[in-house]
Design a protein around this motif. Structure first.
Motif, PDB file in Angstrom:
ATOM      1  N   SER A  19       0.817  -1.228   0.084  1.00 35.73           N
ATOM      2  CA  SER A  19       0.094  -0.093  -0.034  1.00 35.73           C
ATOM      3  C   SER A  19       0.959   1.250  -0.047  1.00 35.73           C
ATOM      4  CB  SER A  19      -0.893   0.153   1.158  1.00 35.73           C
ATOM      5  OG  SER A  19      -0.138  -0.074   2.359  1.00 35.73           O
ATOM      6  N   THR A  20       0.183   2.451  -0.189  1.00 38.23           N
ATOM      7  CA  THR A  20       0.829   3.638  -0.280  1.00 38.23           C
ATOM      8  C   THR A  20       0.577   4.094   0.958  1.00 38.23           C
ATOM      9  OG1 THR A  20       0.438   4.065  -2.650  1.00 38.23           O
ATOM     10  CG2 THR A  20       0.738   6.063  -1.337  1.00 38.23           C
ATOM     11  N   PRO A  21       1.831   4.665   1.549  1.00 32.81           N
ATOM     12  CA  PRO A  21       1.939   5.241   3.056  1.00 32.81           C
ATOM     13  C   PRO A  21       0.827   6.513   2.970  1.00 32.81           C
ATOM     14  CG  PRO A  21       4.113   4.846   2.468  1.00 32.81           C
ATOM     15  CD  PRO A  21       3.301   4.522   1.307  1.00 32.81           C
TER      16      PRO A  21
ATOM     17  N   ALA B  43      -3.781   0.960   3.243  1.00 34.79           N
ATOM     18  CA  ALA B  43      -4.000  -0.029   4.514  1.00 34.79           C
ATOM     19  C   ALA B  43      -3.657   0.480   5.710  1.00 34.79           C
ATOM     20  CB  ALA B  43      -3.288  -1.278   3.976  1.00 34.79           C
ATOM     21  N   GLY B  44      -4.220   0.241   6.819  1.00 41.97           N
ATOM     22  CA  GLY B  44      -4.027   0.475   8.366  1.00 41.97           C
ATOM     23  C   GLY B  44      -5.042   0.068   9.211  1.00 41.97           C
ATOM     24  N   VAL B  45      -5.158   0.680  10.258  1.00 37.15           N
ATOM     25  CA  VAL B  45      -6.326   0.578  11.383  1.00 37.15           C
ATOM     26  C   VAL B  45      -7.527   1.433  11.287  1.00 37.15           C
ATOM     27  CG1 VAL B  45      -6.488   0.130  13.991  1.00 37.15           C
ATOM     28  CG2 VAL B  45      -4.314  -0.489  12.796  1.00 37.15           C
TER      29      VAL B  45
ATOM     30  N   PHE C 221      -7.897  -0.774   1.703  1.00 33.49           N
ATOM     31  CA  PHE C 221      -8.745  -0.012   0.868  1.00 33.49           C
ATOM     32  C   PHE C 221      -8.059   0.089  -0.530  1.00 33.49           C
ATOM     33  CE2 PHE C 221     -10.574   1.822   4.988  1.00 33.49           C
ATOM     34  CZ  PHE C 221     -11.694   1.252   4.984  1.00 33.49           C
ATOM     35  N   THR C 222      -8.546  -0.541  -1.628  1.00 36.68           N
ATOM     36  CA  THR C 222      -7.839  -0.656  -2.978  1.00 36.68           C
ATOM     37  C   THR C 222      -8.546   0.268  -3.706  1.00 36.68           C
ATOM     38  OG1 THR C 222      -9.265  -2.337  -3.854  1.00 36.68           O
ATOM     39  CG2 THR C 222      -7.303  -3.194  -2.498  1.00 36.68           C
ATOM     40  N   ASP C 223      -7.730   0.664  -4.864  1.00 32.22           N
ATOM     41  CA  ASP C 223      -8.330   1.874  -5.978  1.00 32.22           C
ATOM     42  C   ASP C 223      -9.121   3.001  -5.306  1.00 32.22           C
ATOM     43  OD1 ASP C 223      -7.077   0.422  -7.810  1.00 32.22           O
ATOM     44  OD2 ASP C 223      -8.614  -1.106  -7.751  1.00 32.22           O
ATOM     45  N   VAL C 224      -8.730   3.408  -4.412  1.00 30.61           N
ATOM     46  CA  VAL C 224      -9.594   4.508  -3.948  1.00 30.61           C
ATOM     47  C   VAL C 224      -9.080   5.964  -4.628  1.00 30.61           C
ATOM     48  CG1 VAL C 224      -9.876   3.541  -1.396  1.00 30.61           C
ATOM     49  CG2 VAL C 224      -7.909   4.879  -2.008  1.00 30.61           C
ATOM     50  N   GLU C 225      -9.950   6.797  -4.491  1.00 24.73           N
ATOM     51  CA  GLU C 225      -9.581   8.251  -5.300  1.00 24.73           C
ATOM     52  C   GLU C 225      -9.263   9.041  -4.337  1.00 24.73           C
ATOM     53  OE1 GLU C 225     -12.408   9.097  -8.154  1.00 24.73           O
ATOM     54  OE2 GLU C 225     -12.528   6.946  -9.085  1.00 24.73           O
TER      55      GLU C 225
END
Length: 477
Positions: free
Chosen positions: A271-273, A286-288, A341-345
């Protein structure tokens, strides 16, 4: 050497021999009635031979009159027959061959006698030289072959595999077999075809140890989104790869299949920070989950009802609000869960901040505890590393969250900086249960000085005096 030999040497072609080239030059001179000498005729022929040559298969487009390329055979289909429009004509024959080079792959269709000969001789791994007419086919760009010749002297660095990994997928590949873990499924959508019939389409997300891919299912294959749940391991058979909005997708039509298999697949999330996100990015994060708002409904322009729920996601670098639209607002996730969460804008958010929008293209992937959080500072989490919200329960929440706690809380309370402070009431979710307690209401965080016994994920209301960006609680309920 003469002009003919010099021109032929510059061609660097195996399509014609030098003797054949000399004969063609003589014929060209005769055709032009003496208007061209040997040198001019040789140059004209060289141009004709080179016309359509591409640097790689990825450069082949449907607009080309002819394309010439070299590739390695990665799959050979079955020889099929078909009836021609002329009932008195013999049945036609066709053989589809998948050819690839380092730039991509393409389907090549061989016809009639050429197809029959290739069916018995062509093998996976053979290198062939192809000349033919590109078309926009069902699975992307295809080539209807005019000439196919073996080229054993050319090396093509392409892996031959019965089963693909996600990182091996490239646009144009067909006959794909791939095993992966179902990460998320979406609802079936319907649409009207040009012939008036109704089509169905649905998406699911698959992952393996090399990455993640969106699988688009068509018509009867859409049943898979109801048959398989996240965590199931499945095998896609006879899929084909297409590009959509710059992303690679694996499609499964009626000729393909998706089935449950007994296999071990380890999905490694990448994921991207959050601190690196920028406006207009499309990213995986990604995260909590630190907090979650109530679900809200609204009326769309077409009169239908929509719904949205906001959550706040935190990783080791910061936090961000994520808007979950449609059925994603119903997902059974909450504070303390680790998700991707993938492919979020990434869009403009509240108070000039950015936020992530998880629409129909996005996926919600629930992760195991510890998949996204590390507190030891090493590349790998330590044996005693805390996970979920506990990973941020040591008084060192990410800087972005700490800044929000000071600036936004002070603004919302409209404090004047006096030592006496301001009476404030604040309701939020406990995202840090130690000194100080930190609450989050989805839009801002609040540091709270209290001896009350609270637990991570608990929603509480505190009332007290706000001094120096910290609320001295008089009441906790």
């Amino acid at each position: 050497m003469g002009a003919i030999e010099d021109t032929y040497a510059d061609l660097e072609t195996d399509e014609v021999s030098l003797d054949e080239f000399r004969e063609a030059v003589a014929e060209k001179v005769e055709q032009m009635g003496g208007l061209a000498d040997d040198e001019t005729a040789a140059m004209l022929l060289a141009h004709e031979l080179q016309d359509g040559e591409v640097n790689g298969i990825a450069d082949v487009t449907p607009e080309m009159d002819e394309a010439k390329f070299v590739g390695k055979v990665v799959s050979v289909g079955e020889l099929r027959t078909f009836e021609r429009d002329d009932e008195e004509a013999e049945d036609g024959r066709v053989l589809n061959v998948e050819v690839a080079d380092e730039s991509g792959s393409i389907r090549v269709s061989l016809w009639d006698e050429q197809a029959a000969n290739a069916a018995g001789e062509l093998q996976v791994g053979d290198v062939i030289r192809v000349a033919g007419r590109p078309t926009d086919g069902y699975n992307g760009v295809e080539v209807s072959a005019d000439r196919v010749e073996p080229d054993p002297d050319t090396e093509i660095d392409v892996q031959i595999s019965d089963t693909y990994r996600i990182e091996d997928l490239s646009v144009g590949i067909s006959d794909v077999t791939l095993v992966g873990e179902v990460l998320d499924t979406d609802a079936v959508r319907t649409f009207d075809r040009d012939d008036g019939s109704e089509g169905r389409v649905a998406n699911l997300s698959l992952g393996d140890e090399t990455g993640r891919v969106t699988v688009t299912l068509w018509d009867e294959r859409t049943e898979a989104v109801e048959e398989f749940s996240p965590g199931a391991v499945v095998e896609v058979v006879d899929g084909y790869v297409r590009e959509r909005d710059g992303s690679t997708e694996l499609h499964v039509g009626n000729r393909g299949a998706i089935e449950a298999v007994d296999a071990d697949v380890e999905f490694v999330p990448e994921s991207t920070p959050i601190e690196e996100l920028e406006m207009d990015d499309v990213a995986d994060i990604a995260g909590v989950i630190r907090s979650m708002d109530e679900k809200r409904t609204f009326d769309r322009d077409d009169g239908s009802e929509g719904q949205v729920r906001n959550v706040r996601l935190q990783d080791d670098t910061g936090d961000i609000r994520v808007a979950l639209w449609g059925e994603k607002a119903d997902r059974d996730i909450g504070p303390g869960d680790e998700v991707m969460f993938t492919d979020v804008e990434i869009q403009d958010g509240w108070q000039d901040d950015i936020e992530a929008s998880a629409g129909w293209r996005a996926s919600v992937v629930e992760l195991a505890d510890g998949a996204t959080t590390t507190v030891s500072g090493d590349d790998e989490p330590s044996e005693n590393a805390e996970t979920g919200l506990d990973a941020y329960a040591d008084g060192t929440a990410p800087e972005a969250a700490s800044n929000d706690a000071g600036g936004d809380a002070a603004d919302s309370a409209d404090t004047d900086g006096d030592a006496d402070g301001e009476d404030v009431e604040f309701t939020g979710t406990v995202v840090q249960a130690r000194d100080p307690v930190i609450l989050d209401d989805g839009t801002e965080t609040m540091s709270v000085e209290t001896d009350a016994d609270v637990t991570l994920g608990q929603t509480v209301t505190v009332r007290g005096t706000l001094r120096d960006d910290r609320l001295d609680a008089e009441e906790v309920r």
